[in-house]
Scaffold this motif. Sequence first.
Motif, PDB file in Angstrom:
ATOM      1  N   LYS A   1       0.824  -1.229  -0.095  1.00 13.75           N
ATOM      2  CA  LYS A   1       0.042  -0.041  -0.048  1.00 13.75           C
ATOM      3  C   LYS A   1       0.826   1.267  -0.070  1.00 13.75           C
ATOM      4  CE  LYS A   1      -3.582  -2.153   2.789  1.00 13.75           C
ATOM      5  NZ  LYS A   1      -4.443  -2.020   4.142  1.00 13.75           N
ATOM      6  N   LEU A   2       0.475   2.246  -0.973  1.00 13.07           N
ATOM      7  CA  LEU A   2       1.363   3.381  -0.976  1.00 13.07           C
ATOM      8  C   LEU A   2       0.476   4.273  -0.881  1.00 13.07           C
ATOM      9  CD1 LEU A   2       3.138   2.588  -4.380  1.00 13.07           C
ATOM     10  CD2 LEU A   2       4.178   2.164  -2.162  1.00 13.07           C
ATOM     11  N   LYS A   3       0.796   5.619  -0.167  1.00 12.78           N
ATOM     12  CA  LYS A   3       0.176   7.128  -0.116  1.00 12.78           C
ATOM     13  C   LYS A   3       1.220   8.073   0.234  1.00 12.78           C
ATOM     14  CE  LYS A   3      -3.234   9.495   2.109  1.00 12.78           C
ATOM     15  NZ  LYS A   3      -4.398   9.496   2.961  1.00 12.78           N
TER      16      LYS A   3
ATOM     17  N   LEU B   1      -1.939   5.494  -9.338  1.00 12.14           N
ATOM     18  CA  LEU B   1      -0.413   5.624  -8.916  1.00 12.14           C
ATOM     19  C   LEU B   1       0.152   6.529 -10.128  1.00 12.14           C
ATOM     20  CD1 LEU B   1       1.910   4.985  -7.284  1.00 12.14           C
ATOM     21  CD2 LEU B   1       2.101   2.890  -8.867  1.00 12.14           C
ATOM     22  N   ILE B   2       0.806   7.615  -9.748  1.00  4.80           N
ATOM     23  CA  ILE B   2       1.734   8.224 -10.632  1.00  4.80           C
ATOM     24  C   ILE B   2       3.187   7.878 -10.438  1.00  4.80           C
ATOM     25  CG2 ILE B   2       2.419  10.525 -11.499  1.00  4.80           C
ATOM     26  CD1 ILE B   2      -0.321  11.497 -10.152  1.00  4.80           C
ATOM     27  N   ILE B   3       3.871   7.424 -11.499  1.00  7.28           N
ATOM     28  CA  ILE B   3       5.204   7.301 -11.507  1.00  7.28           C
ATOM     29  C   ILE B   3       6.215   8.440 -12.076  1.00  7.28           C
ATOM     30  CG2 ILE B   3       6.963   5.647 -12.161  1.00  7.28           C
ATOM     31  CD1 ILE B   3       5.429   4.116 -10.236  1.00  7.28           C
ATOM     32  N   LYS B   4       6.749   9.110 -11.390  1.00  9.71           N
ATOM     33  CA  LYS B   4       7.307  10.270 -12.006  1.00  9.71           C
ATOM     34  C   LYS B   4       8.721   9.605 -12.667  1.00  9.71           C
ATOM     35  CE  LYS B   4       5.267  13.764  -9.564  1.00  9.71           C
ATOM     36  NZ  LYS B   4       4.964  14.853 -10.248  1.00  9.71           N
ATOM     37  N   PHE B   5       9.124  10.270 -13.568  1.00 11.17           N
ATOM     38  CA  PHE B   5      10.396  10.166 -14.241  1.00 11.17           C
ATOM     39  C   PHE B   5      10.703  11.463 -14.311  1.00 11.17           C
ATOM     40  CE2 PHE B   5       7.936   6.277 -15.512  1.00 11.17           C
ATOM     41  CZ  PHE B   5       8.884   5.193 -15.458  1.00 11.17           C
ATOM     42  N   ARG B   6      12.236  11.613 -14.544  1.00  7.00           N
ATOM     43  CA  ARG B   6      12.853  12.921 -14.859  1.00  7.00           C
ATOM     44  C   ARG B   6      12.220  13.786 -16.058  1.00  7.00           C
ATOM     45  NH1 ARG B   6      14.635  14.908  -9.851  1.00  7.00           N
ATOM     46  NH2 ARG B   6      15.918  13.355  -9.034  1.00  7.00           N
TER      47      ARG B   6
ATOM     48  N   GLY C   1      18.123   0.687 -13.731  1.00  4.04           N
ATOM     49  CA  GLY C   1      18.886   2.126 -14.022  1.00  4.04           C
ATOM     50  C   GLY C   1      18.248   3.329 -14.075  1.00  4.04           C
ATOM     51  N   ILE C   2      16.793   3.108 -14.066  1.00  6.51           N
ATOM     52  CA  ILE C   2      16.164   4.310 -14.582  1.00  6.51           C
ATOM     53  C   ILE C   2      15.748   4.807 -13.135  1.00  6.51           C
ATOM     54  CG2 ILE C   2      13.755   5.394 -15.577  1.00  6.51           C
ATOM     55  CD1 ILE C   2      15.986   4.370 -17.792  1.00  6.51           C
ATOM     56  N   GLU C   3      15.799   6.256 -13.163  1.00  3.29           N
ATOM     57  CA  GLU C   3      15.466   6.956 -11.892  1.00  3.29           C
ATOM     58  C   GLU C   3      14.068   7.310 -11.996  1.00  3.29           C
ATOM     59  OE1 GLU C   3      17.233  10.572  -8.996  1.00  3.29           O
ATOM     60  OE2 GLU C   3      17.189  10.788 -11.186  1.00  3.29           O
ATOM     61  N   HIS C   4      13.400   6.799 -10.926  1.00  3.46           N
ATOM     62  CA  HIS C   4      11.823   7.143 -10.730  1.00  3.46           C
ATOM     63  C   HIS C   4      11.394   7.393  -9.419  1.00  3.46           C
ATOM     64  CE1 HIS C   4      12.668   2.879  -9.739  1.00  3.46           C
ATOM     65  NE2 HIS C   4      11.251   2.931  -9.077  1.00  3.46           N
ATOM     66  N   MET C   5      10.221   7.891  -9.151  1.00  2.00           N
ATOM     67  CA  MET C   5       9.373   8.332  -7.810  1.00  2.00           C
ATOM     68  C   MET C   5       8.029   7.962  -7.889  1.00  2.00           C
ATOM     69  SD  MET C   5       9.291  11.734  -5.480  1.00  2.00           S
ATOM     70  CE  MET C   5       8.449  12.704  -6.693  1.00  2.00           C
ATOM     71  N   PRO C   6       7.544   6.949  -7.206  1.00  5.05           N
ATOM     72  CA  PRO C   6       6.092   6.791  -7.241  1.00  5.05           C
ATOM     73  C   PRO C   6       5.343   7.652  -6.059  1.00  5.05           C
ATOM     74  CG  PRO C   6       7.330   4.761  -6.613  1.00  5.05           C
ATOM     75  CD  PRO C   6       8.220   5.992  -6.572  1.00  5.05           C
ATOM     76  N   VAL C   7       4.360   8.193  -6.698  1.00  4.57           N
ATOM     77  CA  VAL C   7       3.453   8.953  -5.944  1.00  4.57           C
ATOM     78  C   VAL C   7       1.933   8.841  -6.031  1.00  4.57           C
ATOM     79  CG1 VAL C   7       2.610  11.529  -6.133  1.00  4.57           C
ATOM     80  CG2 VAL C   7       4.738  10.932  -6.918  1.00  4.57           C
ATOM     81  N   ALA C   8       1.237   8.609  -4.703  1.00  7.66           N
ATOM     82  CA  ALA C   8       0.044   8.350  -4.694  1.00  7.66           C
ATOM     83  C   ALA C   8      -0.827   9.518  -3.871  1.00  7.66           C
ATOM     84  CB  ALA C   8      -0.275   6.971  -4.129  1.00  7.66           C
TER      85      ALA C   8
END
Length: 90
Positions: free
Chosen positions: A5-7, A29-34, A51-58
Amino acid sequence: MKIAKLKGEFLWHIHENEDEMFYVLKGLLIIKFRDKDVTLNEGEFVIIPKGIEHMPVADDEVHVMLIEAKTTLNTGDVINERTVETLEKI
């Protein structure tokens, strides 16, 4: 396979040695890439190559299934208080 679970915003990170797949079971869910953002609705997935930078956002709680090696750290190349090294089995 992992269920989570993510928030909120997670953190920018990279998995150097393994791909990671997010499959949304419930929520959005949003996955942010640069260079872009990818929005995932229920029943949708994305594979993030190693190798790909990412950030999950919920913005609201989201339930996801992650397909990755069990040794993959949730925070990738970043070790901090959010790092989970021992997984709970259900």
